[in-house]
Design a protein around this motif. Structure first.
Motif, PDB file in Angstrom:
ATOM      1  N   LYS A   1      -0.125  13.893   0.600  1.00  0.00           N
ATOM      2  CA  LYS A   1      -1.340  14.630   0.266  1.00  0.00           C
ATOM      3  C   LYS A   1      -1.994  15.212   1.510  1.00  0.00           C
ATOM      4  CE  LYS A   1      -2.393  11.962  -3.892  1.00  0.00           C
ATOM      5  NZ  LYS A   1      -3.367  11.062  -4.542  1.00  0.00           N
ATOM      6  N   ASN A   2      -1.827  14.528   2.656  1.00  0.00           N
ATOM      7  CA  ASN A   2      -2.479  14.974   3.895  1.00  0.00           C
ATOM      8  C   ASN A   2      -1.640  15.978   4.689  1.00  0.00           C
ATOM      9  OD1 ASN A   2      -4.643  13.345   3.375  1.00  0.00           O
ATOM     10  ND2 ASN A   2      -3.869  11.622   4.608  1.00  0.00           N
ATOM     11  N   ASN A   3      -0.465  16.364   4.174  1.00  0.00           N
ATOM     12  CA  ASN A   3       0.414  17.331   4.845  1.00  0.00           C
ATOM     13  C   ASN A   3       0.683  16.934   6.300  1.00  0.00           C
ATOM     14  OD1 ASN A   3       0.577  19.086   2.569  1.00  0.00           O
ATOM     15  ND2 ASN A   3      -1.467  19.899   3.099  1.00  0.00           N
ATOM     16  N   CYS A   4       1.123  15.696   6.471  1.00  0.00           N
ATOM     17  CA  CYS A   4       1.327  15.183   7.822  1.00  0.00           C
ATOM     18  C   CYS A   4       2.707  15.539   8.347  1.00  0.00           C
ATOM     19  CB  CYS A   4       1.153  13.673   7.832  1.00  0.00           C
ATOM     20  SG  CYS A   4      -0.533  13.195   7.472  1.00  0.00           S
TER      21      CYS A   4
ATOM     22  N   VAL B   1       0.861  -1.185   0.000  1.00  0.00           N
ATOM     23  CA  VAL B   1       0.000   0.000   0.000  1.00  0.00           C
ATOM     24  C   VAL B   1       0.895   1.232   0.000  1.00  0.00           C
ATOM     25  CG1 VAL B   1      -1.828   1.209   1.199  1.00  0.00           C
ATOM     26  CG2 VAL B   1      -1.716  -1.276   1.292  1.00  0.00           C
ATOM     27  N   ARG B   2       0.603   2.160  -0.849  1.00  0.00           N
ATOM     28  CA  ARG B   2       1.470   3.331  -0.957  1.00  0.00           C
ATOM     29  C   ARG B   2       1.014   4.373   0.048  1.00  0.00           C
ATOM     30  NH1 ARG B   2       4.857   3.208  -5.009  1.00  0.00           N
ATOM     31  NH2 ARG B   2       5.141   5.472  -4.979  1.00  0.00           N
ATOM     32  N   VAL B   3       1.295   4.095   1.313  1.00  0.00           N
ATOM     33  CA  VAL B   3       0.851   4.996   2.378  1.00  0.00           C
ATOM     34  C   VAL B   3       1.614   6.306   2.347  1.00  0.00           C
ATOM     35  CG1 VAL B   3       0.080   3.138   3.862  1.00  0.00           C
ATOM     36  CG2 VAL B   3       2.427   3.890   4.011  1.00  0.00           C
ATOM     37  N   GLU B   4       2.866   6.291   1.814  1.00  0.00           N
ATOM     38  CA  GLU B   4       3.643   7.526   1.818  1.00  0.00           C
ATOM     39  C   GLU B   4       3.011   8.558   0.909  1.00  0.00           C
ATOM     40  OE1 GLU B   4       7.724   6.933   1.061  1.00  0.00           O
ATOM     41  OE2 GLU B   4       8.267   9.036   1.380  1.00  0.00           O
TER      42      GLU B   4
ATOM     43  N   ALA C   1      -0.763   9.981  13.730  1.00  0.00           N
ATOM     44  CA  ALA C   1      -0.005   9.231  12.738  1.00  0.00           C
ATOM     45  C   ALA C   1      -0.898   8.273  11.967  1.00  0.00           C
ATOM     46  CB  ALA C   1       1.130   8.472  13.422  1.00  0.00           C
ATOM     47  N   CYS C   2      -1.805   7.622  12.686  1.00  0.00           N
ATOM     48  CA  CYS C   2      -2.716   6.689  12.011  1.00  0.00           C
ATOM     49  C   CYS C   2      -3.634   7.418  11.048  1.00  0.00           C
ATOM     50  CB  CYS C   2      -3.531   5.916  13.054  1.00  0.00           C
ATOM     51  SG  CYS C   2      -2.625   4.560  13.836  1.00  0.00           S
ATOM     52  N   SER C   3      -4.119   8.600  11.449  1.00  0.00           N
ATOM     53  CA  SER C   3      -5.016   9.355  10.571  1.00  0.00           C
ATOM     54  C   SER C   3      -4.323   9.751   9.276  1.00  0.00           C
ATOM     55  CB  SER C   3      -5.525  10.604  11.299  1.00  0.00           C
ATOM     56  OG  SER C   3      -6.249  10.244  12.440  1.00  0.00           O
ATOM     57  N   CYS C   4      -3.034   9.984   9.354  1.00  0.00           N
ATOM     58  CA  CYS C   4      -2.306  10.422   8.174  1.00  0.00           C
ATOM     59  C   CYS C   4      -2.135   9.319   7.135  1.00  0.00           C
ATOM     60  CB  CYS C   4      -0.920  10.951   8.582  1.00  0.00           C
ATOM     61  SG  CYS C   4      -0.988  12.607   9.299  1.00  0.00           S
ATOM     62  N   ILE C   5      -1.999   8.081   7.569  1.00  0.00           N
ATOM     63  CA  ILE C   5      -1.715   7.027   6.593  1.00  0.00           C
ATOM     64  C   ILE C   5      -2.978   6.357   6.072  1.00  0.00           C
ATOM     65  CG2 ILE C   5       0.503   6.571   7.693  1.00  0.00           C
ATOM     66  CD1 ILE C   5      -0.739   3.936   8.700  1.00  0.00           C
TER      67      ILE C   5
END
Length: 301
Positions: free
Chosen positions: A32-35, A24-27, A100-104
């Protein structure tokens, strides 16, 4: 704590995924989420751990939504140390884990609604008291000197002049009155029904008792000699409640005086608040028979 156990489970997943490339391309989603790329977040998007991180965070976020209290403590985990890995012992506040979880994740998981249905069984015991006037049998000793409230029904085809009955004396144990019936002319068949309606409690059990005697004046040599040698003497005294037999006596050899009082007993269970009591007197074969009835009682069992 729930978060501590959850995060330790996630670290275990890290170990299992050391050799597994990310599927999964979580990065890309994180960019996109500006984490905020802190150490925890970088561990989550590490290709070695990203698949396990996504699975962990999906469960963690849902669990957090279901929680009923806010956790303010930190979580301490232990992981194997490598380049850019977490230190051997690191503490993270719950807010860091959630961030962190919300970002990925592509979208926050739908909260899990927990619905608890409480089924309460209520047992209602209906308490009712049934009371009846006493005595249950009215004028059962005939001491009023009259028959009421008793009713008397002779056999329908029996001529009235062949049978006599009424309240006379003496009664049982020296009492003043009893119900006396005489088949004075020795008919071939005699039947008399003495009845009374009783007030009772439905479902309750009752005892019935009565005193009675049967004599056969034909046994006296000076009177009705034809009956003295009759081999077929049959005299019945029976009790019924609502036409159900509850007591029975058969005398195949009624003797002459003196009078001997006997006891007739039985039991019954009431099916409604009314019960029809009937005491029946039957004689056959041209007997000259006298019946005495007294002390008729019904009492709760």
């Amino acid at each position: 704590m729930y978060m501590q156990a959850s995060f330790i489970a996630f670290v275990a997943l890290f170990h299992q995924a050391l050799a597994a490339p990310s599927e999964v391309r979580v990065e890309e989603r994180a960019l996109k989420n500006n984490c905020n790329r802190d150490n925890l977040f970088r561990s989550f998007i590490d290709p070695r751990y990203s698949a396990s991180a996504s699975a962990f965070c999906s469960t963690y976020i849902r669990s957090t939504v279901k929680a009923t209290a806010t956790e303010t403590t930190t979580t301490t985990v232990t992981a194997s140390k490598g380049k850019r890995d977490l230190p051997a012992t690191t503490s993270f506040p719950a807010s860091r884990l959630s961030s962190a979880c919300s970002c990925i994740l592509t979208a926050a998981p739908s909260p899990t609604t927990v619905s608890t249905k409480v089924v309460t069984t209520v047992t209602v015991t209906k308490s009712s008291t049934c009371s009846v006037p006493t005595p249950i049998v009215k004028n059962g000793d005939f001491e009023t000197g009259a028959l009421a409230p008793w009713t008397v029904t002779p056999y329908a085809d029996y001529p009235a002049n062949l049978l006599t009955y009424g309240v006379k004396g003496p009664g049982y144990a020296g009492s003043k009155y009893a119900l006396i019936a005489n088949d004075t002319l020795a008919a071939s068949y005699v039947e008399l029904d003495f009845e009374q309606s009783l007030t009772v409690c439905p479902g309750a059990k009752y005892n019935f008792a009565a005193k009675f005697y049967i004599t056969d004046p034909g046994d006296q040599p000076s009177k009705h000699k034809r009956q003295a040698t009759n081999p077929n003497k049959q005299v019945y005294v029976e009790a019924f409640v609502d036409d159900v037999l509850i007591a029975f006596n058969k005398d195949d050899a009624p003797a002459g005086p003196p009078i001997v009082w006997l006891t007739l007993t039985g039991t019954f269970t009431a099916t409604s608040n009314k019960a029809q009591l009937k005491v029946e007197f039957v004689t056959t074969d041209f007997l000259v028979v006298e019946l005495g009835l007294d002390n008729v009682v019904v009492t709760p069992a």
